[in-house]
Design a protein around this motif. Structure first.
Motif, PDB file in Angstrom:
ATOM      1  N   LYS A   1      10.799  45.404  14.363  1.00 19.12           N
ATOM      2  CA  LYS A   1      11.369  45.823  15.637  1.00 19.12           C
ATOM      3  C   LYS A   1      11.574  47.338  15.744  1.00 19.12           C
ATOM      4  O   LYS A   1      11.700  47.877  16.847  1.00 19.12           O
ATOM      5  CB  LYS A   1      12.736  45.142  15.855  1.00 19.12           C
TER       6      LYS A   1
ATOM      7  N   ARG B   1      14.312  48.573  14.349  1.00 23.76           N
ATOM      8  CA  ARG B   1      15.733  48.421  14.649  1.00 23.76           C
ATOM      9  C   ARG B   1      16.575  49.239  13.672  1.00 23.76           C
ATOM     10  O   ARG B   1      16.322  49.213  12.459  1.00 23.76           O
ATOM     11  CB  ARG B   1      16.111  46.939  14.538  1.00 23.76           C
TER      12      ARG B   1
ATOM     13  N   LEU C   1       4.966  42.141  20.320  1.00 21.28           N
ATOM     14  CA  LEU C   1       4.893  41.867  18.887  1.00 21.28           C
ATOM     15  C   LEU C   1       3.565  41.298  18.403  1.00 21.28           C
ATOM     16  O   LEU C   1       3.431  40.956  17.219  1.00 21.28           O
ATOM     17  CB  LEU C   1       6.035  40.915  18.484  1.00 21.28           C
TER      18      LEU C   1
ATOM     19  N   ASN D   1      11.794  41.686  20.645  1.00 18.89           N
ATOM     20  CA  ASN D   1      11.157  42.801  21.332  1.00 18.89           C
ATOM     21  C   ASN D   1      11.194  44.025  20.443  1.00 18.89           C
ATOM     22  O   ASN D   1      11.886  44.042  19.421  1.00 18.89           O
ATOM     23  CB  ASN D   1      11.876  43.084  22.656  1.00 18.89           C
ATOM     24  N   LEU D   2      10.482  45.053  20.826  1.00 17.07           N
ATOM     25  CA  LEU D   2      10.606  46.333  20.140  1.00 17.07           C
ATOM     26  C   LEU D   2      11.971  46.915  20.460  1.00 17.07           C
ATOM     27  O   LEU D   2      12.449  46.833  21.595  1.00 17.07           O
ATOM     28  CB  LEU D   2       9.487  47.283  20.576  1.00 17.07           C
ATOM     29  N   SER D   3      12.620  47.495  19.485  1.00 12.69           N
ATOM     30  CA  SER D   3      13.998  47.951  19.629  1.00 12.69           C
ATOM     31  C   SER D   3      14.152  48.925  20.793  1.00 12.69           C
ATOM     32  O   SER D   3      13.374  49.862  20.956  1.00 12.69           O
ATOM     33  CB  SER D   3      14.456  48.630  18.335  1.00 12.69           C
TER      34      SER D   3
END
Length: 348
Positions: free
Chosen positions: A58, A60, A164, A147-149
């Protein structure tokens, strides 16, 4: 990495698809799956290496804790040391459902999951796919949004696929999520229950069960005890402005902004309520997305991330979002819009 996308029945999930996903979880791999709130990116919550992969995929921040998803109360007792009376009352009233309870964690939960904190967020989702996957895997599943961060959360399988694909082995695509905003996160480690993140269960409903409930207002230097507290979240690529105030003044400011942006050859997107849409249609924004009626905040919540993602897909440069009342579910909606705007708020 090749990503497999399986279309799964959201009400009666096919056992063979659940088994395939569960085996990946047991092997320490990641699976994206639907919940009633948003799609989750799941890993075995007891496997520190697998959970570390979530952060990597992610992008994150490491100090942003994950929520642990469970399917039964034996799992609950394996992840928390203090299943107290308040937690029992909340679970009886709202589980399975969009409520996360922050409680002291057991040693079974790696520090990777809790971001080094002594507490952990625990949730029992109501979505049949999520519950079946956790039950079949036989372990609690740590899962932030898939989701992507920093980007808008995924409320449909196609959102996960776009973010993703090529990063994880499997997406279970169960179609659209029905709540559309993340779970409410309620901290039960203090004397008074504290909402760390508003969500699908409103403060008013919690007060009916618990009595006094407060809302946390964290400082920038405070370590986040739950997702969504510290960083800019839910944000599209375009610059988003949140407009709050009288409808007539909001419509006037939006009209001016459309004309100004077009004079500079910038694309403008409008996110508004049904009640405002007819007035704005004639102003010819590049995108007019109706979130739903202000009288039915559940419609607005369910479509919010879809609107933000559509702005990205259409290359919108400037996004103007109409605020809604903060009563009930509106509190969670406004929290997401404030985060998405980076606090670029116009009070009119």
């Amino acid at each position: 990495m090749e990503t497999k996308r399986i279309y799964i029945d959201s009400q009666t999930p096919e056992p063979e698809y659940i088994e395939e996903a569960a085996k990946l979880i047991q092997k320490g791999q990641l699976v994206a799956f639907p919940t009633e709130t948003v799609y989750g990116l799941g890993a075995n919550a007891l496997d520190a290496h697998a959970c570390a992969e979530i952060f990597k995929v992610k992008g994150r921040p490491q100090d942003n804790p994950l929520i642990v998803h469970v399917s039964n109360f034996d799992m609950v007792r394996s992840v928390t040391e203090d299943w107290n009376e308040q937690a029992k009352r909340c679970a009886e009233a709202f589980w399975p459902g969009p409520l996360t309870l922050v409680l002291p964690k057991t040693a079974f939960i790696p520090d990777t999951v809790s971001a080094g904190l002594g507490s952990i967020g625990i949730r029992m989702p109501s979505h049949p796919v999520a519950l079946s996957l956790i039950e079949k895997a036989g372990v609690p599943i740590a899962a932030p949004s898939a989701n992507l961060s920093g980007k808008p959360s995924p409320t449909n399988g196609i959102h996960v696929w776009k973010d993703l694909q090529g990063r994880i082995p499997l997406v279970l695509d169960g179609g659209a999520c029905n709540v559309g905003v993340e779970s409410t996160v309620l901290d039960l480690t203090g004397k008074v229950p504290m909402i760390l993140r508003p969500g699908g269960i409103t403060k008013e409903r919690l007060e009916e069960v618990l009595g006094e409930v407060k809302v946390d207002h964290p400082s920038e230097n405070q370590a986040p005890k739950a997702p969504g507290m510290k960083y800019r979240h839910y944000a599209p690529t375009g610059e988003l402005y949140l407009l709050i105030g009288e409808r007539e003044k909001i419509l006037s400011r939006m009209t001016e902004a459309i004309q100004k942006a077009h004079s500079r050859l910038r694309k403008v997107g409008i996110l508004c309520t049904l009640e405002s849409a007819s007035e704005l249609h004639s102003q010819l924004p590049d995108l007019l997305f109706v979130l739903g009626s202000e009288k039915r905040p559940e419609e607005v919540a369910a479509s919010l991330y879809e609107g933000l993602r559509l702005c990205d897909e259409q290359g919108i440069d400037v996004i103007l979002a109409e605020g809604v009342s903060k009563n009930g579910l509106g509190f969670a909606i406004m929290n997401r819009l404030e985060k998405a705007s980076g606090q670029k708020i116009l009070y009119l």
